[in-house]
Structures are given as C-alpha cells and as structure tokens.
Design a protein around this motif. Sequence first.
Motif, PDB file in Angstrom:
ATOM      1  N   ARG A   1     -13.146  -3.829   4.873  1.00  0.00           N
ATOM      2  CA  ARG A   1     -12.384  -3.324   3.726  1.00  0.00           C
ATOM      3  C   ARG A   1     -11.790  -4.509   2.966  1.00  0.00           C
ATOM      4  O   ARG A   1     -11.403  -5.509   3.553  1.00  0.00           O
ATOM      5  CB  ARG A   1     -11.246  -2.409   4.199  1.00  0.00           C
TER       6      ARG A   1
ATOM      7  N   THR B   1      -4.024  -1.266  -7.438  1.00  0.00           N
ATOM      8  CA  THR B   1      -4.129   0.108  -7.922  1.00  0.00           C
ATOM      9  C   THR B   1      -4.000   0.080  -9.447  1.00  0.00           C
ATOM     10  O   THR B   1      -3.479  -0.890 -10.014  1.00  0.00           O
ATOM     11  CB  THR B   1      -3.013   1.000  -7.342  1.00  0.00           C
TER      12      THR B   1
ATOM     13  N   GLU C   1       0.849  -1.204   0.000  1.00  0.00           N
ATOM     14  CA  GLU C   1       0.000   0.000   0.000  1.00  0.00           C
ATOM     15  C   GLU C   1       0.883   1.252   0.000  1.00  0.00           C
ATOM     16  O   GLU C   1       0.639   2.196  -0.757  1.00  0.00           O
ATOM     17  CB  GLU C   1      -0.926  -0.016   1.223  1.00  0.00           C
TER      18      GLU C   1
ATOM     19  N   GLU D   1      -4.705  -0.991  -2.723  1.00  0.00           N
ATOM     20  CA  GLU D   1      -5.487  -0.024  -1.951  1.00  0.00           C
ATOM     21  C   GLU D   1      -6.613  -0.756  -1.243  1.00  0.00           C
ATOM     22  O   GLU D   1      -7.019  -1.834  -1.654  1.00  0.00           O
ATOM     23  CB  GLU D   1      -6.021   1.089  -2.864  1.00  0.00           C
ATOM     24  N   ARG D   2      -7.058  -0.165  -0.179  1.00  0.00           N
ATOM     25  CA  ARG D   2      -8.169  -0.750   0.584  1.00  0.00           C
ATOM     26  C   ARG D   2      -9.448  -0.079   0.108  1.00  0.00           C
ATOM     27  O   ARG D   2      -9.512   1.135   0.012  1.00  0.00           O
ATOM     28  CB  ARG D   2      -7.950  -0.541   2.076  1.00  0.00           C
ATOM     29  N   VAL D   3     -10.440  -0.910  -0.220  1.00  0.00           N
ATOM     30  CA  VAL D   3     -11.718  -0.407  -0.721  1.00  0.00           C
ATOM     31  C   VAL D   3     -12.841  -0.970   0.138  1.00  0.00           C
ATOM     32  O   VAL D   3     -12.691  -2.020   0.765  1.00  0.00           O
ATOM     33  CB  VAL D   3     -11.928  -0.800  -2.209  1.00  0.00           C
TER      34      VAL D   3
ATOM     35  N   GLY E   1       2.144   2.017  -3.362  1.00  0.00           N
ATOM     36  CA  GLY E   1       1.141   2.341  -4.374  1.00  0.00           C
ATOM     37  C   GLY E   1       0.690   1.169  -5.225  1.00  0.00           C
ATOM     38  O   GLY E   1       0.179   1.361  -6.331  1.00  0.00           O
TER      39      GLY E   1
END
Length: 146
Positions: free
Chosen positions: A91, A96, A74, A80-82, A77
């Motif tokens: 989450r 990405t 994370e 990502e946590r969604v 990059g």
Amino acid sequence: MTDTHDSSPLRLIGRITRGFTRIADGGLREFGFAVGQLPVLVSLKKRKALSQAELARIAQVEQPSMAQLLARMERDGLVERVADPDDGRSRLISLTPLAAKRLPKAKALMDAHAQDALAGFSADEVAQLAALLERLNANVERMGGG
C-alpha cells in the motif's frame, strides 16, 4: 544582560525553530494540519503517492514515528492508503481530496509567516543567511553521516 552562551548560533536556531513552530501550528490548526505533518503533506503533493518507508526517510524520522503520524493523519482524513500499482500486496500513502484542497491555503499562511519572520532583511541578507545555514546544515549532516 545576555549570557554569551544564550546567543550561540545553534541555541538561537533552536529558539527560533520552537517559536516559529508554535506560531505556525496555531495557524495551521485552522486547516486541520500541524507543522510536523508538513514534510508528509508536501512530499505527497509533489509525488502523489509514496510508501511509509519513503516518507520516513524524507521526514528523517524512524518508521514507528512515521506510522503513528500517518495513523493520526488517516484518522483526520488527510491521507489514505492506496494499492501500489507495482506491487498489489503493498500500500502507498496519498493525500485525500480534502487535504489537497486545504494545502494551498496552508502554504500561503506559511509563506506569510516566513515573510513576517524575515521582515527588515534585505534580499542580500536573506540570501547570505540561507547560504550560511546551508553550510551549517552540511556540517551537521556530515557529522551524522547523513
């Protein structure tokens, strides 16, 4: 002179794995990836978003190790946590756009390394080797209860 203990199949597999990992890590660094991240990257590419627990199970690592790996990814990059569409409090982890864009080139590099590693083997020999390793893997999984 080679000690017969040095040529045991499991010892050879370990040496091959360490050598291949070293070579692959060098090339993957160009894309911002590492061999240890591949189970996560490939799983997320196939399934879009997964929980940390699912990723730990797939990668066959403990939850704390996966948490550390995901934190680094994370930070870099790559993931990502969604929000989980089925549970607003939870989450999920997803790739990405940057990681998704780099992944095909990294896969091509890994495929080229695998082809180089198997140079000089016939298709039948590759199939035989794969079948033998599948049997070995099944034995090891049975020993570990997994």
